[in-house]
Design an enzyme around this catalytic site. Structure first.
Site, PDB file in Angstrom:
ATOM      1  N   ASP A 191       0.873  -1.193   0.000  1.00 26.74           N
ATOM      2  CA  ASP A 191       0.000   0.000   0.000  1.00 26.74           C
ATOM      3  C   ASP A 191       0.901   1.232   0.000  1.00 26.74           C
ATOM      4  O   ASP A 191       1.929   1.257   0.674  1.00 26.74           O
ATOM      5  CB  ASP A 191      -0.880  -0.015   1.272  1.00 26.74           C
ATOM      6  CG  ASP A 191      -2.093   0.896   1.156  1.00 26.74           C
ATOM      7  OD1 ASP A 191      -3.223   0.381   1.225  1.00 26.74           O
ATOM      8  OD2 ASP A 191      -1.916   2.131   1.000  1.00 26.74           O
TER       9      ASP A 191
ATOM     10  N   GLY B 290      -4.633   5.082   2.289  1.00 27.50           N
ATOM     11  CA  GLY B 290      -4.701   4.037   3.312  1.00 27.50           C
ATOM     12  C   GLY B 290      -4.032   4.513   4.603  1.00 27.50           C
ATOM     13  O   GLY B 290      -3.403   5.572   4.648  1.00 27.50           O
TER      14      GLY B 290
ATOM     15  N   ASP C 216       4.344   1.700  -4.215  1.00 23.35           N
ATOM     16  CA  ASP C 216       3.355   2.224  -5.157  1.00 23.35           C
ATOM     17  C   ASP C 216       3.291   1.333  -6.384  1.00 23.35           C
ATOM     18  O   ASP C 216       4.330   0.985  -6.957  1.00 23.35           O
ATOM     19  CB  ASP C 216       3.762   3.653  -5.555  1.00 23.35           C
ATOM     20  CG  ASP C 216       2.581   4.433  -6.091  1.00 23.35           C
ATOM     21  OD1 ASP C 216       1.912   3.927  -7.020  1.00 23.35           O
ATOM     22  OD2 ASP C 216       2.329   5.530  -5.569  1.00 23.35           O
TER      23      ASP C 216
ATOM     24  N   ALA D  60      -6.153  -1.835  -4.382  1.00 25.43           N
ATOM     25  CA  ALA D  60      -5.598  -0.477  -4.497  1.00 25.43           C
ATOM     26  C   ALA D  60      -6.218   0.267  -5.669  1.00 25.43           C
ATOM     27  O   ALA D  60      -6.427  -0.297  -6.739  1.00 25.43           O
ATOM     28  CB  ALA D  60      -4.079  -0.565  -4.685  1.00 25.43           C
TER      29      ALA D  60
ATOM     30  N   TYR E 272     -14.404   6.584 -13.471  1.00 28.15           N
ATOM     31  CA  TYR E 272     -14.154   5.592 -12.417  1.00 28.15           C
ATOM     32  C   TYR E 272     -14.645   4.209 -12.850  1.00 28.15           C
ATOM     33  O   TYR E 272     -13.906   3.221 -12.834  1.00 28.15           O
ATOM     34  CB  TYR E 272     -14.842   6.025 -11.115  1.00 28.15           C
ATOM     35  CG  TYR E 272     -14.927   4.918 -10.097  1.00 28.15           C
ATOM     36  CD1 TYR E 272     -13.784   4.464  -9.452  1.00 28.15           C
ATOM     37  CD2 TYR E 272     -16.143   4.293  -9.807  1.00 28.15           C
ATOM     38  CE1 TYR E 272     -13.852   3.417  -8.534  1.00 28.15           C
ATOM     39  CE2 TYR E 272     -16.219   3.255  -8.901  1.00 28.15           C
ATOM     40  CZ  TYR E 272     -15.075   2.828  -8.267  1.00 28.15           C
ATOM     41  OH  TYR E 272     -15.143   1.787  -7.375  1.00 28.15           O
TER      42      TYR E 272
ATOM     43  N   PHE F 176     -21.449  -3.408  -4.294  1.00 28.77           N
ATOM     44  CA  PHE F 176     -22.456  -2.356  -4.221  1.00 28.77           C
ATOM     45  C   PHE F 176     -21.948  -1.366  -3.154  1.00 28.77           C
ATOM     46  O   PHE F 176     -20.765  -1.076  -3.147  1.00 28.77           O
ATOM     47  CB  PHE F 176     -23.846  -2.979  -4.023  1.00 28.77           C
ATOM     48  CG  PHE F 176     -24.325  -3.559  -5.352  1.00 28.77           C
ATOM     49  CD1 PHE F 176     -23.685  -4.657  -5.921  1.00 28.77           C
ATOM     50  CD2 PHE F 176     -25.323  -2.945  -6.068  1.00 28.77           C
ATOM     51  CE1 PHE F 176     -24.045  -5.139  -7.184  1.00 28.77           C
ATOM     52  CE2 PHE F 176     -25.703  -3.422  -7.322  1.00 28.77           C
ATOM     53  CZ  PHE F 176     -25.066  -4.515  -7.881  1.00 28.77           C
ATOM     54  N   ASN F 177     -22.762  -0.801  -2.275  1.00 27.16           N
ATOM     55  CA  ASN F 177     -22.261   0.267  -1.395  1.00 27.16           C
ATOM     56  C   ASN F 177     -21.650  -0.302  -0.117  1.00 27.16           C
ATOM     57  O   ASN F 177     -22.379  -0.683   0.812  1.00 27.16           O
ATOM     58  CB  ASN F 177     -23.396   1.230  -1.066  1.00 27.16           C
ATOM     59  CG  ASN F 177     -23.798   2.061  -2.271  1.00 27.16           C
ATOM     60  OD1 ASN F 177     -24.167   1.515  -3.319  1.00 27.16           O
ATOM     61  ND2 ASN F 177     -23.720   3.362  -2.148  1.00 27.16           N
TER      62      ASN F 177
ATOM     63  N   ASP G  45     -26.030  10.272 -10.711  1.00 30.90           N
ATOM     64  CA  ASP G  45     -26.556   9.310  -9.739  1.00 30.90           C
ATOM     65  C   ASP G  45     -27.736   8.558 -10.350  1.00 30.90           C
ATOM     66  O   ASP G  45     -28.792   9.150 -10.602  1.00 30.90           O
ATOM     67  CB  ASP G  45     -27.067  10.034  -8.475  1.00 30.90           C
ATOM     68  CG  ASP G  45     -25.998  10.194  -7.419  1.00 30.90           C
ATOM     69  OD1 ASP G  45     -24.937   9.550  -7.534  1.00 30.90           O
ATOM     70  OD2 ASP G  45     -26.224  10.958  -6.461  1.00 30.90           O
TER      71      ASP G  45
HETATM   72  N1  UDP Z   1     -26.178  10.937  -1.042  1.00 33.86           N
HETATM   73  C1  UDP Z   1     -26.903  11.964  -0.449  1.00 33.86           C
HETATM   74  N2  UDP Z   1     -26.217  12.925   0.240  1.00 33.86           N
HETATM   75  C2  UDP Z   1     -24.865  12.935   0.346  1.00 33.86           C
HETATM   76  C3  UDP Z   1     -24.129  11.865  -0.241  1.00 33.86           C
HETATM   77  C4  UDP Z   1     -24.832  10.890  -0.918  1.00 33.86           C
HETATM   78  O1  UDP Z   1     -28.136  12.032  -0.539  1.00 33.86           O
HETATM   79  O2  UDP Z   1     -24.317  13.864   0.961  1.00 33.86           O
HETATM   80  C5  UDP Z   1     -26.894   9.873  -1.763  1.00 33.86           C
HETATM   81  C6  UDP Z   1     -26.438   9.677  -3.198  1.00 33.86           C
HETATM   82  O3  UDP Z   1     -27.225  10.470  -4.076  1.00 33.86           O
HETATM   83  C7  UDP Z   1     -26.670   8.174  -3.395  1.00 33.86           C
HETATM   84  C8  UDP Z   1     -26.547   7.577  -2.011  1.00 33.86           C
HETATM   85  O4  UDP Z   1     -26.642   8.680  -1.102  1.00 33.86           O
HETATM   86  O5  UDP Z   1     -27.987   7.947  -3.844  1.00 33.86           O
HETATM   87  C9  UDP Z   1     -25.229   6.872  -1.794  1.00 33.86           C
HETATM   88  O6  UDP Z   1     -24.184   7.749  -2.189  1.00 33.86           O
HETATM   89  P1  UDP Z   1     -22.661   7.393  -1.935  1.00 33.86           P
HETATM   90  O7  UDP Z   1     -21.849   8.563  -2.415  1.00 33.86           O
HETATM   91  O8  UDP Z   1     -22.472   6.982  -0.511  1.00 33.86           O
HETATM   92  O9  UDP Z   1     -22.405   6.112  -2.831  1.00 33.86           O
HETATM   93  P2  UDP Z   1     -22.659   5.852  -4.402  1.00 33.86           P
HETATM   94  O10 UDP Z   1     -23.955   5.104  -4.484  1.00 33.86           O
HETATM   95  O11 UDP Z   1     -22.693   7.174  -5.094  1.00 33.86           O
HETATM   96  O12 UDP Z   1     -21.507   5.003  -4.791  1.00 33.86           O
END
Ligand code: UDP
Length: 330
Positions: free
Chosen positions: A31, A36, A51, A74, A141, A169-170, A284
């Site tokens: 890293d 990090g 790196d 990374a 990205y 996912f998130n 979004d």
């Molecule tokens: N979001 C929001 N307010 C913020 C940041 C994010 O309403 O200050 C919403 C954003 O529109 C998305 C969700 O929260 O629908 C998750 O956003 P995040 O940036 O955490 O992850 P992403 O889904 O963009 O990878």
């Protein structure tokens, strides 16, 4: 196994290192510590500060560690920044992966797990997202992550590399024991931003649009706990097949709206958490959640953190104990 983990000092990487150690693997972390944190690396792992953009550094570290598998976390992860600085993202995510793959080939490693993302998909007309749905990222990205998926498929065909790309996912939450968590600078993710409001570091959370075609008008996402993600990586390491590049969604299969996340955070923290609706953030998609069937069938993996409030509560324990995140340079 001996495993080599790039980005093992980052958010998902550091949780994964813990899970790998718990499963009995020997771990070397590589890293550059730009995003990090040294403090996030379990002391039982060896840390090599280097790196991926330095081909000699990665080749030397990999030859010395002689791993049986490489896990590649990374990279840069900020969608908005990637739109502003595409070259930075192609260098950090694609060129660095090419350097890594050259070193992997040279060292004779044949197993890789790659951190991919649901951002590789075209914003969906149908949900949940299934792995075969069209890939057409809407940000640099996502494009850089998809480019690495292509590289892995081509290396599988050309020299027998086996790989599993996990499309996250998130990623959310923090280690159940509260010792490691999410510490991005600057923070752009919903749950940590909400918790900064609870900590009094921000006055309110901005809801980025409430006029989406969703039941409550706010965006829907699939919040997968970082320890569940880590468990998926451990399962993937043991399941890689030589010469085959595979791609698996890692999500809960359940979508939660921004309003639902704020509500869960109010319950988890006991704070009011003022919120204000502002304009949409360009790019979004209204809703994203996984079809997790393939990963369940292929790896026998299923999420354990299925209660959104508990996911947020785990992040809250970390943020309360570390209100400034990781110490600078730590
Ligand atoms: N979001 C929001 N307010 C913020 C940041 C994010 O309403 O200050 C919403 C954003 O529109 C998305 C969700 O929260 O629908 C998750 O956003 P995040 O940036 O955490 O992850 P992403 O889904 O963009 O990878």
């Amino acid at each position: 196994m001996r495993v080599f983990v790039t980005g093992g000092a980052g958010y998902v990487g550091s949780h994964c290192v813990r899970a790998l150690l718990a499963a009995g693997h020997a771990v070397t972390v590589f890293d550059n510590l730009v995003n990090g944190h040294r403090a996030a690396v379990d002391p039982r792992a060896e840390l090599v500060v280097g790196d991926l953009l330095d081909p000699v550094a990665i080749r030397t570290a990999l030859q010395r560690a002689a791993p049986e598998a490489v896990l590649h976390f990374a990279g840069l992860i900020n969608v908005g920044e990637s739109v502003q600085q595409p070259l930075l993202y192609y260098r950090a995510n694609v060129l660095s992966s090419m350097n890594l793959l050259e070193a992997v080939q040279e060292a004779g490693v044949r197993r890789m797990v790659f951190s991919s993302t649901c951002a590789v998909y075209r914003p969906p007309e149908r949900l949940p997202l299934v792995e075969d749905m069209p890939r057409a990222p809407i940000s640099p990205y996502g494009e850089t992550k998809l480019a690495v998926e292509w590289l892995l498929a081509d290396c599988a065909a050309a020299w027998g590399l086996g790989s599993i790309s996990l499309r996250y996912f998130n990623a959310s939450g923090a280690a159940a024991d509260g010792t490691i968590g999410e510490g991005h600078q600057p923070e752009t993710h919903l749950i940590p931003l909400i918790l900064q409001v609870a900590l009094g570091q921000r006055s309110e959370i901005a809801i980025l649009g409430d006029d989406y075609p969703t039941p409550d008008g706010t965006c829907i996402r699939d919040y997968i706990h970082v320890e569940d993600l880590a468990a998926a990586h451990v399962a993937a390491v043991g399941a890689i097949e030589p010469g085959r590049a595979e791609f698996l969604n890692v999500g809960t299969g359940i979508g939660h709206s921004v309003l639902a996340v704020i509500k869960a955070a109010r319950s988890a923290t006991g704070h009011a958490i003022p919120a204000k609706v502002v304009a949409r953030r360009p790019g979004d998609p209204p809703a994203l959640y996984a079809d997790p069937r393939r990963v369940r069938e292929r790896l026998g993996w299923a999420p354990r953190w299925t209660d959104l409030q508990e996911v947020v509560a785990s992040a809250w324990r970390w943020h309360q104990a570390h209100p400034q995140g990781y110490a600078k340079g730590g």
